[in-house]
Design a protein around this motif. Structure first.
Motif, PDB file in Angstrom:
ATOM      1  N   ASP A  33     -12.126  -6.694   0.701  1.00 56.75           N
ATOM      2  CA  ASP A  33     -11.850  -6.629   2.141  1.00 56.75           C
ATOM      3  C   ASP A  33     -11.921  -5.199   2.665  1.00 56.75           C
ATOM      4  O   ASP A  33     -12.418  -4.959   3.766  1.00 56.75           O
ATOM      5  CB  ASP A  33     -10.480  -7.228   2.452  1.00 56.75           C
ATOM      6  N   LEU A  34     -11.435  -4.253   1.862  1.00 61.94           N
ATOM      7  CA  LEU A  34     -11.487  -2.847   2.241  1.00 61.94           C
ATOM      8  C   LEU A  34     -12.941  -2.395   2.387  1.00 61.94           C
ATOM      9  O   LEU A  34     -13.316  -1.791   3.400  1.00 61.94           O
ATOM     10  CB  LEU A  34     -10.782  -1.993   1.182  1.00 61.94           C
ATOM     11  N   ALA A  35     -13.767  -2.715   1.409  1.00 64.23           N
ATOM     12  CA  ALA A  35     -15.187  -2.333   1.454  1.00 64.23           C
ATOM     13  C   ALA A  35     -15.876  -2.980   2.649  1.00 64.23           C
ATOM     14  O   ALA A  35     -16.652  -2.332   3.363  1.00 64.23           O
ATOM     15  CB  ALA A  35     -15.877  -2.743   0.158  1.00 64.23           C
ATOM     16  N   ARG A  36     -15.587  -4.251   2.878  1.00 64.31           N
ATOM     17  CA  ARG A  36     -16.208  -4.975   3.996  1.00 64.31           C
ATOM     18  C   ARG A  36     -15.832  -4.330   5.329  1.00 64.31           C
ATOM     19  O   ARG A  36     -16.663  -4.162   6.215  1.00 64.31           O
ATOM     20  CB  ARG A  36     -15.775  -6.431   3.949  1.00 64.31           C
ATOM     21  N   GLY A  37     -14.569  -3.966   5.480  1.00 66.13           N
ATOM     22  CA  GLY A  37     -14.100  -3.338   6.712  1.00 66.13           C
ATOM     23  C   GLY A  37     -14.729  -1.978   6.946  1.00 66.13           C
ATOM     24  O   GLY A  37     -15.153  -1.658   8.056  1.00 66.13           O
ATOM     25  N   ILE A  38     -14.820  -1.183   5.893  1.00 66.99           N
ATOM     26  CA  ILE A  38     -15.422   0.145   6.014  1.00 66.99           C
ATOM     27  C   ILE A  38     -16.899   0.029   6.368  1.00 66.99           C
ATOM     28  O   ILE A  38     -17.394   0.723   7.257  1.00 66.99           O
ATOM     29  CB  ILE A  38     -15.235   0.949   4.703  1.00 66.99           C
ATOM     30  N   LEU A  39     -17.606  -0.871   5.683  1.00 68.34           N
ATOM     31  CA  LEU A  39     -19.037  -1.039   5.954  1.00 68.34           C
ATOM     32  C   LEU A  39     -19.284  -1.595   7.355  1.00 68.34           C
ATOM     33  O   LEU A  39     -20.199  -1.150   8.049  1.00 68.34           O
ATOM     34  CB  LEU A  39     -19.677  -1.946   4.898  1.00 68.34           C
ATOM     35  N   ALA A  40     -18.470  -2.538   7.783  1.00 66.13           N
ATOM     36  CA  ALA A  40     -18.628  -3.111   9.123  1.00 66.13           C
ATOM     37  C   ALA A  40     -18.416  -2.039  10.184  1.00 66.13           C
ATOM     38  O   ALA A  40     -19.167  -1.949  11.160  1.00 66.13           O
ATOM     39  CB  ALA A  40     -17.659  -4.266   9.327  1.00 66.13           C
ATOM     40  N   ASN A  41     -17.401  -1.211   9.979  1.00 63.77           N
ATOM     41  CA  ASN A  41     -17.118  -0.133  10.915  1.00 63.77           C
ATOM     42  C   ASN A  41     -18.271   0.864  10.944  1.00 63.77           C
ATOM     43  O   ASN A  41     -18.679   1.329  12.013  1.00 63.77           O
ATOM     44  CB  ASN A  41     -15.816   0.562  10.518  1.00 63.77           C
ATOM     45  N   TYR A  42     -18.811   1.176   9.767  1.00 67.21           N
ATOM     46  CA  TYR A  42     -19.931   2.119   9.681  1.00 67.21           C
ATOM     47  C   TYR A  42     -21.147   1.594  10.431  1.00 67.21           C
ATOM     48  O   TYR A  42     -21.754   2.310  11.224  1.00 67.21           O
ATOM     49  CB  TYR A  42     -20.286   2.374   8.210  1.00 67.21           C
ATOM     50  N   TRP A  43     -21.513   0.335  10.200  1.00 71.75           N
ATOM     51  CA  TRP A  43     -22.695  -0.221  10.851  1.00 71.75           C
ATOM     52  C   TRP A  43     -22.499  -0.361  12.356  1.00 71.75           C
ATOM     53  O   TRP A  43     -23.425  -0.167  13.133  1.00 71.75           O
ATOM     54  CB  TRP A  43     -23.079  -1.574  10.239  1.00 71.75           C
ATOM     55  N   GLN A  44     -21.281  -0.666  12.775  1.00 70.91           N
ATOM     56  CA  GLN A  44     -20.988  -0.759  14.202  1.00 70.91           C
ATOM     57  C   GLN A  44     -21.163   0.614  14.856  1.00 70.91           C
ATOM     58  O   GLN A  44     -21.776   0.740  15.918  1.00 70.91           O
ATOM     59  CB  GLN A  44     -19.566  -1.279  14.390  1.00 70.91           C
ATOM     60  N   GLN A  45     -20.646   1.636  14.211  1.00 73.19           N
ATOM     61  CA  GLN A  45     -20.762   3.004  14.729  1.00 73.19           C
ATOM     62  C   GLN A  45     -22.223   3.442  14.745  1.00 73.19           C
ATOM     63  O   GLN A  45     -22.694   4.031  15.713  1.00 73.19           O
ATOM     64  CB  GLN A  45     -19.936   3.952  13.844  1.00 73.19           C
ATOM     65  N   TRP A  46     -22.951   3.140  13.674  1.00 69.58           N
ATOM     66  CA  TRP A  46     -24.363   3.500  13.569  1.00 69.58           C
ATOM     67  C   TRP A  46     -25.168   2.829  14.686  1.00 69.58           C
ATOM     68  O   TRP A  46     -25.989   3.459  15.328  1.00 69.58           O
ATOM     69  CB  TRP A  46     -24.885   3.087  12.193  1.00 69.58           C
ATOM     70  N   GLY A  47     -24.898   1.546  14.916  1.00 70.57           N
ATOM     71  CA  GLY A  47     -25.599   0.816  15.959  1.00 70.57           C
ATOM     72  C   GLY A  47     -25.310   1.377  17.338  1.00 70.57           C
ATOM     73  O   GLY A  47     -26.191   1.482  18.188  1.00 70.57           O
ATOM     74  N   ARG A  48     -24.069   1.760  17.557  1.00 62.09           N
ATOM     75  CA  ARG A  48     -23.677   2.332  18.843  1.00 62.09           C
ATOM     76  C   ARG A  48     -24.387   3.662  19.069  1.00 62.09           C
ATOM     77  O   ARG A  48     -24.890   3.930  20.153  1.00 62.09           O
ATOM     78  CB  ARG A  48     -22.160   2.534  18.858  1.00 62.09           C
ATOM     79  N   GLU A  49     -24.455   4.496  18.031  1.00 57.31           N
ATOM     80  CA  GLU A  49     -25.121   5.789  18.157  1.00 57.31           C
ATOM     81  C   GLU A  49     -26.620   5.611  18.420  1.00 57.31           C
ATOM     82  O   GLU A  49     -27.202   6.333  19.210  1.00 57.31           O
ATOM     83  CB  GLU A  49     -24.896   6.620  16.899  1.00 57.31           C
ATOM     84  N   ARG A  50     -27.226   4.658  17.749  1.00 59.52           N
ATOM     85  CA  ARG A  50     -28.662   4.412  17.929  1.00 59.52           C
ATOM     86  C   ARG A  50     -28.938   3.876  19.335  1.00 59.52           C
ATOM     87  O   ARG A  50     -29.932   4.202  19.934  1.00 59.52           O
ATOM     88  CB  ARG A  50     -29.160   3.404  16.893  1.00 59.52           C
ATOM     89  N   PHE A  51     -28.031   3.046  19.826  1.00 52.13           N
ATOM     90  CA  PHE A  51     -28.213   2.420  21.138  1.00 52.13           C
ATOM     91  C   PHE A  51     -28.142   3.448  22.257  1.00 52.13           C
ATOM     92  O   PHE A  51     -28.900   3.400  23.219  1.00 52.13           O
ATOM     93  CB  PHE A  51     -27.156   1.336  21.349  1.00 52.13           C
ATOM     94  N   TYR A  52     -27.237   4.401  22.140  1.00 50.04           N
ATOM     95  CA  TYR A  52     -27.022   5.351  23.229  1.00 50.04           C
ATOM     96  C   TYR A  52     -27.921   6.575  23.180  1.00 50.04           C
ATOM     97  O   TYR A  52     -27.854   7.422  24.045  1.00 50.04           O
ATOM     98  CB  TYR A  52     -25.553   5.802  23.257  1.00 50.04           C
ATOM     99  N   GLN A  53     -28.753   6.684  22.164  1.00 53.38           N
ATOM    100  CA  GLN A  53     -29.649   7.844  22.097  1.00 53.38           C
ATOM    101  C   GLN A  53     -30.856   7.664  22.990  1.00 53.38           C
ATOM    102  O   GLN A  53     -31.310   6.601  23.229  1.00 53.38           O
ATOM    103  CB  GLN A  53     -30.103   8.088  20.658  1.00 53.38           C
TER     104      GLN A  53
END
Length: 53
Positions: A33-53
């Motif tokens: 669950d810890l790994a899943r949460g960290i990875l989900a947060n990472y991909w969400q942040q990555w997607g947000r950064e890519r979207f706003y560039q």
């Protein structure tokens, strides 16, 4: 970065989180669950950064 390389890194990260949890007396599921949460947060942040560039 290839998909297979990314998959291998994810598997290793998941294993490390599970080992961390079990070495402290917690169930392996907590590490999953810890790994899943960290990875989900990472991909969400990555997607947000890519979207706003």
């Amino acid at each position: 970065m290839s998909l297979s390389h990314l998959s291998a890194m994810t598997e290793r990260f998941l294993g490390d989180c599970q080992d961390l949890a079990t070495s402290h007396g917690y169930p392996k599921r907590l590490g999953t669950d810890l790994a899943r949460g960290i990875l989900a947060n990472y991909w969400q942040q990555w997607g947000r950064e890519r979207f706003y560039q």
